[in-house]
Design an enzyme around this catalytic site. Structure first.
Site, PDB file in Angstrom:
ATOM      1  N   SER A 118       0.823  -1.210   0.000  1.00  0.00           N
ATOM      2  CA  SER A 118       0.000   0.000   0.000  1.00  0.00           C
ATOM      3  C   SER A 118       0.852   1.254   0.000  1.00  0.00           C
ATOM      4  O   SER A 118       1.958   1.279   0.573  1.00  0.00           O
ATOM      5  CB  SER A 118      -0.862   0.003   1.261  1.00  0.00           C
ATOM      6  N   TYR A 142      -1.690   0.198   9.953  1.00  0.00           N
ATOM      7  CA  TYR A 142      -1.967  -0.440   8.659  1.00  0.00           C
ATOM      8  C   TYR A 142      -0.738  -0.345   7.754  1.00  0.00           C
ATOM      9  O   TYR A 142      -0.261  -1.338   7.203  1.00  0.00           O
ATOM     10  CB  TYR A 142      -3.187   0.215   8.002  1.00  0.00           C
ATOM     11  N   LYS A 146       1.968  -3.375   6.358  1.00  0.00           N
ATOM     12  CA  LYS A 146       2.330  -3.625   4.956  1.00  0.00           C
ATOM     13  C   LYS A 146       3.854  -3.567   4.769  1.00  0.00           C
ATOM     14  O   LYS A 146       4.440  -4.375   4.046  1.00  0.00           O
ATOM     15  CB  LYS A 146       1.637  -2.605   4.042  1.00  0.00           C
TER      16      LYS A 146
END
Ligand code: UDP
Length: 327
Positions: A118, A142, A146
């Site tokens: 991402s 988040y 990743k």
């Protein structure tokens, strides 16, 4: 023709990509625990297993039974604010489960691995557009989950030598729906901007909120690089071609190289839907960088990827048409 395992193939991006990979003549096996995916979204030509990616025995069985040589790994949680309030969930699933998956894939002789990373790994870039050489500096769990998985791939891949190559695709903001009308984003309790705006346009929610109007951007709202899901699906096909032709492990941005503000997106959804839903101005949402726009020179050059739907109106219209028909 490849035998490809797609984790998260019942989800939004995974189902679009599975469809595209099938259309290109590959055999597809989907592994999905249906946490946020749907059985109906898995193309009927694909073999389907309901299960978890951290189930090493199951993954090993699938790899051997179906002679899998490539894995495309989508399965993961994707909601930035949730990752801030419940980081354990993201470390458990996105980090630990991904590690288990990668490790067993290498042990079982999988050669090629494509990972859904991402743009969130970049954090708050100092440049207007961001290329893959910029040092990652994620600002939310988040994004960190990743980045840790990218590192896992780098370290395990390095130790495996020529036996294993991976590509981490750093997605910018994925939106829109398949033009044929049979696939789209169906995630319950959506938080992503275009999905939320389309739900508001369809009367499925009482209006929506814009989170933060005091950012240092042209109109004070956050700017993102929205990419149509079909162009993103195509990027996976191009990635697998690259790996099949002997390409080395690498990391590649997936975006169009231009940004739209939250206000511009909301205005476009109102235009394509003809609905003047109510919009409230709220305070900033935790974990949001002000602006994220891809420098996409690498994907165009290395994979020869070509965008077909680089148009905000098309993205919002396909998302809205899908939302209208989704019960
Ligand atoms: N956003 C918003 N209202 C919403 C959902 C999102 O204002 O109901 C904003 C959000 O704060 C961010 C941008 O839209 O600035 C994109 O957020 P999204 O969750 O779609 O994607 P992200 O960039 O967080 O992955």
């Amino acid at each position: 023709m490849l035998n490809i395992l797609v984790t998260g193939g019942a989800g939004y991006i995974g189902s679009h990509t599975s469809l595209r990979l099938l259309e290109a003549g590959n055999n597809i096996v989907v592994l999905d625990n249906l946490y946020s995916g749907y059985r109906w979204a898995v193309p009927k030509e694909a073999v389907f297993y309901e299960g978890d990616i951290h189930n090493r025995a199951l993954v090993a069985d699938i790899i051997n039974k179906h002679d899998i040589t490539a894995v495309v790994h989508f399965a993961g949680y994707i909601v930035v604010p949730e990752s801030v309030s419940n980081p354990s969930k993201y470390y458990q699933n996105n980090v630990i489960s991904s590690f288990e998956l990668i490790d067993i894939c290498i042990q079982q002789g999988v050669k090629h691995f494509v990972f859904s990373s991402s743009a969130a790994v970049y954090g708050i870039p100092s440049t207007t557009t961001v290329d893959e050489t910029v040092e990652p500096n994620p600002i939310n769990p988040y994004g960190r989950s990743k980045l840790i998985t990218e590192w896992t791939l780098q370290d395990l891949g390095f130790a495996a030598g020529d036996e294993f190559e991976f590509v981490a695709l750093r997605y910018f903001n994925v939106a829109g729906a398949y033009n044929g009308g049979m696939l789209g984003q169906a995630t319950p309790e959506a938080t992503h901007l275009i999905k939320v705006a389309c739900e508001a346009a369809c009367g499925k929610r009482d209006g929506m909120a814009i989170f933060g109007t005091d950012y240092d951007t042209s109109d004070g709202t956050c700017v993102r690089d929205y990419i149509h899901v079909e162009d993103l699906a195509e990027a996976h096909l191009d990635t697998l071609d690259y790996l099949s032709e002997g390409g080395q492990s690498t990391i590649v941005n997936c975006g169009y190289g231009r940004g739209f503000s939250v206000k511009e997106v909301v205005k476009t959804v109102k235009e394509v839907s003809g609905s003047d839903f109510s919009v409230s101005m709220e305070t900033r949402r935790p974990g949001d960088p002000p602006q994220l726009i891809a420098d996409n020179s690498k994907i165009k050059k290395v994979f020869n990827w070509q965008a077909r739907f680089d148009d905000l109106e098309t993205i919002c219209r396909t998302a809205y048409e899908w939302e209208k028909n989704l019960t």
